[in-house]
Design a protein around this motif. Sequence first.
Motif, PDB file in Angstrom:
ATOM      1  N   SER A   1       0.574  -1.315   0.093  1.00  0.00           N
ATOM      2  CA  SER A   1      -0.045   0.065  -0.065  1.00  0.00           C
ATOM      3  C   SER A   1       0.894   1.135   0.072  1.00  0.00           C
ATOM      4  CB  SER A   1      -0.951   0.157   1.202  1.00  0.00           C
ATOM      5  OG  SER A   1      -1.583   1.298   1.275  1.00  0.00           O
ATOM      6  N   ARG A   2       0.877   2.183  -0.838  1.00  0.00           N
ATOM      7  CA  ARG A   2       1.507   3.397  -1.086  1.00  0.00           C
ATOM      8  C   ARG A   2       1.087   4.226   0.172  1.00  0.00           C
ATOM      9  NH1 ARG A   2       1.026   4.639  -7.592  1.00  0.00           N
ATOM     10  NH2 ARG A   2       2.622   2.838  -8.090  1.00  0.00           N
ATOM     11  N   ARG A   3      -0.210   4.374   0.295  1.00  0.00           N
ATOM     12  CA  ARG A   3      -0.946   5.096   1.234  1.00  0.00           C
ATOM     13  C   ARG A   3       0.103   4.682   2.769  1.00  0.00           C
ATOM     14  NH1 ARG A   3      -7.138   5.624   1.638  1.00  0.00           N
ATOM     15  NH2 ARG A   3      -6.566   6.043  -0.520  1.00  0.00           N
ATOM     16  N   SER A   4      -0.016   3.481   3.006  1.00  0.00           N
ATOM     17  CA  SER A   4       0.572   3.153   4.370  1.00  0.00           C
ATOM     18  C   SER A   4       2.273   3.356   4.332  1.00  0.00           C
ATOM     19  CB  SER A   4       0.251   1.581   4.517  1.00  0.00           C
ATOM     20  OG  SER A   4       1.095   0.672   3.459  1.00  0.00           O
ATOM     21  N   VAL A   5       2.863   3.091   3.336  1.00  0.00           N
ATOM     22  CA  VAL A   5       4.135   3.524   3.220  1.00  0.00           C
ATOM     23  C   VAL A   5       4.619   4.832   3.337  1.00  0.00           C
ATOM     24  CG1 VAL A   5       6.294   3.494   1.896  1.00  0.00           C
ATOM     25  CG2 VAL A   5       4.956   1.565   2.028  1.00  0.00           C
ATOM     26  N   VAL A   6       3.608   5.911   2.939  1.00  0.00           N
ATOM     27  CA  VAL A   6       3.797   7.346   2.868  1.00  0.00           C
ATOM     28  C   VAL A   6       3.366   7.586   4.502  1.00  0.00           C
ATOM     29  CG1 VAL A   6       2.741   9.536   1.977  1.00  0.00           C
ATOM     30  CG2 VAL A   6       3.583   7.799   0.411  1.00  0.00           C
ATOM     31  N   GLY A   7       2.323   7.217   4.893  1.00  0.00           N
ATOM     32  CA  GLY A   7       1.786   7.471   6.159  1.00  0.00           C
ATOM     33  C   GLY A   7       2.825   7.097   7.315  1.00  0.00           C
ATOM     34  N   ASN A   8       3.638   6.122   7.074  1.00  0.00           N
ATOM     35  CA  ASN A   8       4.408   5.618   7.933  1.00  0.00           C
ATOM     36  C   ASN A   8       5.847   6.690   7.982  1.00  0.00           C
ATOM     37  OD1 ASN A   8       3.140   3.529   9.231  1.00  0.00           O
ATOM     38  ND2 ASN A   8       3.854   1.948   7.698  1.00  0.00           N
ATOM     39  N   ALA A   9       6.094   7.083   6.892  1.00  0.00           N
ATOM     40  CA  ALA A   9       7.255   7.940   6.543  1.00  0.00           C
ATOM     41  C   ALA A   9       6.823   9.383   7.419  1.00  0.00           C
ATOM     42  CB  ALA A   9       7.591   8.296   5.141  1.00  0.00           C
TER      43      ALA A   9
ATOM     44  N   ILE B   1      15.169   6.220   6.248  1.00  0.00           N
ATOM     45  CA  ILE B   1      14.853   4.892   5.533  1.00  0.00           C
ATOM     46  C   ILE B   1      13.557   4.849   4.899  1.00  0.00           C
ATOM     47  CG2 ILE B   1      14.792   2.298   5.943  1.00  0.00           C
ATOM     48  CD1 ILE B   1      17.012   2.371   7.703  1.00  0.00           C
ATOM     49  N   ASP B   2      12.495   5.233   5.818  1.00  0.00           N
ATOM     50  CA  ASP B   2      10.974   5.372   5.537  1.00  0.00           C
ATOM     51  C   ASP B   2      10.811   6.403   4.517  1.00  0.00           C
ATOM     52  OD1 ASP B   2      10.205   3.433   7.347  1.00  0.00           O
ATOM     53  OD2 ASP B   2       9.336   4.991   8.676  1.00  0.00           O
ATOM     54  N   LEU B   3      11.578   7.387   4.271  1.00  0.00           N
ATOM     55  CA  LEU B   3      11.536   8.367   3.214  1.00  0.00           C
ATOM     56  C   LEU B   3      12.315   7.660   1.890  1.00  0.00           C
ATOM     57  CD1 LEU B   3      12.738  11.702   4.878  1.00  0.00           C
ATOM     58  CD2 LEU B   3      10.266  11.034   3.975  1.00  0.00           C
ATOM     59  N   TRP B   4      13.277   6.738   2.093  1.00  0.00           N
ATOM     60  CA  TRP B   4      13.853   6.117   0.790  1.00  0.00           C
ATOM     61  C   TRP B   4      12.835   5.237   0.308  1.00  0.00           C
ATOM     62  CZ3 TRP B   4      15.251   0.862   1.056  1.00  0.00           C
ATOM     63  CH2 TRP B   4      15.986   0.212  -0.137  1.00  0.00           C
ATOM     64  N   LYS B   5      12.006   4.493   1.326  1.00  0.00           N
ATOM     65  CA  LYS B   5      10.869   3.461   0.924  1.00  0.00           C
ATOM     66  C   LYS B   5       9.937   4.343   0.104  1.00  0.00           C
ATOM     67  CE  LYS B   5      10.153   1.431   4.840  1.00  0.00           C
ATOM     68  NZ  LYS B   5       9.771   0.695   5.810  1.00  0.00           N
ATOM     69  N   VAL B   6       9.525   5.488   0.563  1.00  0.00           N
ATOM     70  CA  VAL B   6       8.653   6.380  -0.244  1.00  0.00           C
ATOM     71  C   VAL B   6       9.223   6.282  -1.512  1.00  0.00           C
ATOM     72  CG1 VAL B   6       7.453   8.628  -0.321  1.00  0.00           C
ATOM     73  CG2 VAL B   6       7.539   7.378   1.763  1.00  0.00           C
TER      74      VAL B   6
ATOM     75  N   LYS C   1      10.918   4.415  -3.407  1.00  0.00           N
ATOM     76  CA  LYS C   1      10.915   3.194  -3.904  1.00  0.00           C
ATOM     77  C   LYS C   1       9.571   2.902  -4.500  1.00  0.00           C
ATOM     78  CE  LYS C   1      12.990  -1.295  -4.312  1.00  0.00           C
ATOM     79  NZ  LYS C   1      13.958  -1.111  -5.019  1.00  0.00           N
ATOM     80  N   VAL C   2       8.537   3.196  -3.465  1.00  0.00           N
ATOM     81  CA  VAL C   2       7.022   2.853  -3.791  1.00  0.00           C
ATOM     82  C   VAL C   2       6.627   3.718  -4.957  1.00  0.00           C
ATOM     83  CG1 VAL C   2       4.729   2.986  -2.863  1.00  0.00           C
ATOM     84  CG2 VAL C   2       6.752   1.716  -1.457  1.00  0.00           C
ATOM     85  N   LEU C   3       6.863   4.795  -4.725  1.00  0.00           N
ATOM     86  CA  LEU C   3       6.256   6.069  -5.979  1.00  0.00           C
ATOM     87  C   LEU C   3       7.101   5.936  -7.243  1.00  0.00           C
ATOM     88  CD1 LEU C   3       5.377   8.849  -3.431  1.00  0.00           C
ATOM     89  CD2 LEU C   3       3.943   7.040  -4.181  1.00  0.00           C
ATOM     90  N   GLY C   4       8.151   5.250  -6.930  1.00  0.00           N
ATOM     91  CA  GLY C   4       9.019   5.075  -8.395  1.00  0.00           C
ATOM     92  C   GLY C   4       9.723   6.436  -8.781  1.00  0.00           C
ATOM     93  N   TRP C   5      10.204   7.222  -7.803  1.00  0.00           N
ATOM     94  CA  TRP C   5      10.708   8.295  -8.027  1.00  0.00           C
ATOM     95  C   TRP C   5      12.195   7.938  -8.255  1.00  0.00           C
ATOM     96  CZ3 TRP C   5       8.524  11.689  -3.453  1.00  0.00           C
ATOM     97  CH2 TRP C   5       7.170  11.944  -3.703  1.00  0.00           C
ATOM     98  N   ARG C   6      12.989   8.728  -9.225  1.00  0.00           N
ATOM     99  CA  ARG C   6      14.359   8.596  -9.297  1.00  0.00           C
ATOM    100  C   ARG C   6      15.243   9.606  -8.604  1.00  0.00           C
ATOM    101  NH1 ARG C   6      14.845   3.305 -10.729  1.00  0.00           N
ATOM    102  NH2 ARG C   6      13.438   3.016 -12.260  1.00  0.00           N
TER     103      ARG C   6
END
Length: 81
Positions: free
Chosen positions: A31-39, A69-74, A76-81
Amino acid sequence: TVSILHAVFAGMAFKNEISFWRGSKNLYGMSRRSVVGNAVCSLILFLFLYDSVGTSWLVIGTMGCHAVIDLWKVTKVLGWR
C-alpha cells in the motif's frame, strides 16, 4: 550494556529492512498510502524527539535513521528516481 544492545539490534533491523526493500522487484500488494503514512509519522516523531529536552542522542539517531529509511521507501514505492 543496554545502549550497546539497542544499537546492535537497531543496526540489524535496519540492515534487514534495507536488504528486503532493495531486493524487492515487485511491490504488488504494498500500500502506497501506508508507506507514505509511516514515513510522515516517523518524520514527525523524529522532529518531536529532536526538539524535546533530555532525549538520548542514541534514541534520536535511531529514529533519524528510521525516518531516512522510510523516506527512501517512499521514493521506491512511488517510483521516483
